[in-house]
Design an enzyme around this catalytic site. Structure first.
Site, PDB file in Angstrom:
ATOM      1  N   GLU A  70       0.853  -1.192   0.000  1.00  0.00           N
ATOM      2  CA  GLU A  70       0.000   0.000   0.000  1.00  0.00           C
ATOM      3  C   GLU A  70       0.886   1.238   0.000  1.00  0.00           C
ATOM      4  O   GLU A  70       1.822   1.349   0.802  1.00  0.00           O
ATOM      5  CB  GLU A  70      -0.916   0.041   1.233  1.00  0.00           C
ATOM      6  CG  GLU A  70      -1.761   1.331   1.242  1.00  0.00           C
ATOM      7  CD  GLU A  70      -2.872   1.353   2.280  1.00  0.00           C
ATOM      8  OE1 GLU A  70      -2.657   0.835   3.396  1.00  0.00           O
ATOM      9  OE2 GLU A  70      -3.947   1.906   1.960  1.00  0.00           O
ATOM     10  N   ASP A 145      -3.531  11.950  -2.432  1.00  0.00           N
ATOM     11  CA  ASP A 145      -3.756  13.403  -2.379  1.00  0.00           C
ATOM     12  C   ASP A 145      -4.215  13.896  -3.753  1.00  0.00           C
ATOM     13  O   ASP A 145      -3.582  13.591  -4.764  1.00  0.00           O
ATOM     14  CB  ASP A 145      -2.454  14.103  -1.978  1.00  0.00           C
ATOM     15  CG  ASP A 145      -2.052  13.725  -0.564  1.00  0.00           C
ATOM     16  OD1 ASP A 145      -2.745  14.126   0.377  1.00  0.00           O
ATOM     17  OD2 ASP A 145      -1.062  12.989  -0.406  1.00  0.00           O
ATOM     18  N   LYS A 149      -5.315  21.880  -8.121  1.00  0.00           N
ATOM     19  CA  LYS A 149      -4.991  22.921  -9.105  1.00  0.00           C
ATOM     20  C   LYS A 149      -4.280  22.326 -10.309  1.00  0.00           C
ATOM     21  O   LYS A 149      -3.430  21.454 -10.149  1.00  0.00           O
ATOM     22  CB  LYS A 149      -4.097  23.986  -8.453  1.00  0.00           C
ATOM     23  CG  LYS A 149      -4.792  24.761  -7.375  1.00  0.00           C
ATOM     24  CD  LYS A 149      -3.890  25.832  -6.813  1.00  0.00           C
ATOM     25  CE  LYS A 149      -4.618  26.534  -5.666  1.00  0.00           C
ATOM     26  NZ  LYS A 149      -3.724  27.114  -4.695  1.00  0.00           N
ATOM     27  N   TYR A 218     -10.012   9.383   5.407  1.00  0.00           N
ATOM     28  CA  TYR A 218     -10.214  10.303   4.278  1.00  0.00           C
ATOM     29  C   TYR A 218     -11.492   9.987   3.529  1.00  0.00           C
ATOM     30  O   TYR A 218     -12.174  10.889   3.057  1.00  0.00           O
ATOM     31  CB  TYR A 218      -8.998  10.271   3.334  1.00  0.00           C
ATOM     32  CG  TYR A 218      -7.941  11.210   3.812  1.00  0.00           C
ATOM     33  CD1 TYR A 218      -7.000  10.799   4.756  1.00  0.00           C
ATOM     34  CD2 TYR A 218      -7.896  12.528   3.385  1.00  0.00           C
ATOM     35  CE1 TYR A 218      -6.044  11.658   5.243  1.00  0.00           C
ATOM     36  CE2 TYR A 218      -6.939  13.400   3.858  1.00  0.00           C
ATOM     37  CZ  TYR A 218      -6.011  12.969   4.786  1.00  0.00           C
ATOM     38  OH  TYR A 218      -5.069  13.829   5.268  1.00  0.00           O
ATOM     39  N   GLU A 219     -11.804   8.709   3.432  1.00  0.00           N
ATOM     40  CA  GLU A 219     -13.053   8.355   2.759  1.00  0.00           C
ATOM     41  C   GLU A 219     -14.234   8.931   3.539  1.00  0.00           C
ATOM     42  O   GLU A 219     -15.161   9.498   2.954  1.00  0.00           O
ATOM     43  CB  GLU A 219     -13.181   6.831   2.643  1.00  0.00           C
ATOM     44  CG  GLU A 219     -14.484   6.428   1.978  1.00  0.00           C
ATOM     45  CD  GLU A 219     -14.598   4.943   1.722  1.00  0.00           C
ATOM     46  OE1 GLU A 219     -13.783   4.172   2.251  1.00  0.00           O
ATOM     47  OE2 GLU A 219     -15.526   4.565   0.983  1.00  0.00           O
TER      48      GLU A 219
HETATM   49  C1  SAM Z   1      -5.117  11.859   1.426  1.00  0.00           C
HETATM   50  S1  SAM Z   1      -4.182  10.819   2.457  1.00  0.00           S
HETATM   51  C2  SAM Z   1      -5.068   9.286   2.361  1.00  0.00           C
HETATM   52  C3  SAM Z   1      -4.684   8.346   3.448  1.00  0.00           C
HETATM   53  C4  SAM Z   1      -5.388   6.984   3.432  1.00  0.00           C
HETATM   54  N1  SAM Z   1      -5.186   6.284   2.192  1.00  0.00           N
HETATM   55  C5  SAM Z   1      -6.845   7.128   3.758  1.00  0.00           C
HETATM   56  O1  SAM Z   1      -7.691   6.779   2.905  1.00  0.00           O
HETATM   57  O2  SAM Z   1      -7.179   7.578   4.877  1.00  0.00           O
HETATM   58  C6  SAM Z   1      -2.775  10.509   1.451  1.00  0.00           C
HETATM   59  C7  SAM Z   1      -1.618   9.857   2.207  1.00  0.00           C
HETATM   60  O3  SAM Z   1      -0.619   9.489   1.268  1.00  0.00           O
HETATM   61  C8  SAM Z   1       0.667   9.809   1.784  1.00  0.00           C
HETATM   62  N2  SAM Z   1       1.522   9.946   0.600  1.00  0.00           N
HETATM   63  C9  SAM Z   1       1.361  10.817  -0.427  1.00  0.00           C
HETATM   64  N3  SAM Z   1       2.262  10.577  -1.389  1.00  0.00           N
HETATM   65  C10 SAM Z   1       3.011   9.519  -0.966  1.00  0.00           C
HETATM   66  C11 SAM Z   1       4.098   8.807  -1.539  1.00  0.00           C
HETATM   67  N4  SAM Z   1       4.601   9.129  -2.737  1.00  0.00           N
HETATM   68  N5  SAM Z   1       4.627   7.790  -0.851  1.00  0.00           N
HETATM   69  C12 SAM Z   1       4.141   7.448   0.369  1.00  0.00           C
HETATM   70  N6  SAM Z   1       3.105   8.082   0.969  1.00  0.00           N
HETATM   71  C13 SAM Z   1       2.548   9.108   0.297  1.00  0.00           C
HETATM   72  C14 SAM Z   1       0.424  11.049   2.618  1.00  0.00           C
HETATM   73  O4  SAM Z   1       1.421  11.229   3.621  1.00  0.00           O
HETATM   74  C15 SAM Z   1      -0.951  10.751   3.231  1.00  0.00           C
HETATM   75  O5  SAM Z   1      -0.811  10.011   4.434  1.00  0.00           O
END
Ligand code: SAM
Length: 242
Positions: A70, A145, A149, A218-219
């Site tokens: 993941e 994420d 933009k 987040y969902e």
């Molecule tokens: C919007 S959150 C979603 C978290 C989780 N999947 C959820 O549904 O609750 C995005 C997560 O991805 C991590 N993240 C973003 N880009 C990443 C990368 N290239 N490698 C590892 N983690 C990453 C961020 O630190 C954050 O915890």
């Protein structure tokens, strides 16, 4: 005279660098479950992975088993629950945010699982460097994420170069599961993945919600804000690798 520091090239990444300060319960989980965190050498920034880094997956889990990765699992809502449901699989999380990793460790401990390991690293680097070709039974990118933009779209995790990487790492019968609550990102994902020569949509359009996937933080936020959740699931096209 002070030595000149080497200039660090800041590549485009899909995350924001944040403070790694942890609350007391995260600090406790970090201390108690340090053996679930795998250290790998960095290239330049803390979250990068050195090109010659190596991970012995069998050694890390103490056994051979189908491997699920993941990227960006946040606080571990999904991986802790699914790993508990499938003790016969190895689950490896790549997450850049240390406090979220600590929460993941604590959820895994509460779920009583011993088949989750975490690497604090950029998942793109980590998959490219640490995962063997065709080694993945599953790859998950849930609620990445969104980078709304237009000028930030280049920071989105799901892109053609990343799809090329995933296609190389998925086993012939492996699957890439994705979900997002942002329609424009969901459509962009479909566009990239539908036109990839090695990938094939496992469903006719959007995938049904994967029944194993519990609702993540987040969902829940997306649903509370009235957004639709889009699930996607892709595999390797039969004969595509010839
Ligand atoms: C919007 S959150 C979603 C978290 C989780 N999947 C959820 O549904 O609750 C995005 C997560 O991805 C991590 N993240 C973003 N880009 C990443 C990368 N290239 N490698 C590892 N983690 C990453 C961020 O630190 C954050 O915890």
């Amino acid at each position: 005279m002070a030595e000149a520091r080497p200039r660090v090239h800041r590549e485009v990444v899909s995350f924001v660098r944040r403070s790694s300060r942890m609350n007391p319960s995260q600090q406790k989980a970090w201390r108690e479950h340090a053996d679930w965190v795998i250290r790998v050498p960095a290239r330049d920034t803390d979250t990068s992975v050195a090109p010659d880094a190596h991970l012995d997956v069998t050694d890390a889990f103490g056994r051979e088993a189908p491997l699920v990765v993941e990227i960006g699992g946040g606080t571990g809502d999904v991986i802790s629950a699914v790993a508990a449901k499938h003790p016969d699989r190895n689950y490896l999380a790549f997450e850049v945010f240390e406090p979220a990793v600590a929460s993941t460790l604590s959820k895994c401990a509460r779920a009583g699982v011993d088949n989750v390991r975490v690497v604090v690293a950029n998942g793109v680097d980590a998959v490219a460097t640490l995962i063997g070709d065709r080694a993945l039974t599953e790859l998950w990118t849930f609620f990445p994420d969104p980078w709304h933009k237009k000028r930030h779209h280049k920071r989105r995790l799901v892109s053609r170069p990343f799809a090329d990487l995933v296609a190389a790492k998925l086993a012939d019968d492996g699957v890439w599961r994705l979900a997002t609550d942002w329609e424009d990102y969901a459509l962009a994902m479909r566009e990239v993945l539908d036109e990839h020569p090695l990938l094939v949509n496992r469903h006719d359009g959007w995938a049904p919600r994967w029944e194993d996937r519990p609702q993540s933080r987040y969902e829940a936020k997306g649903i509370a804000a009235g957004r639709t959740i889009y699930d996607l699931c892709y595999g390797i096209r039969e004969g595509g690798r010839r």
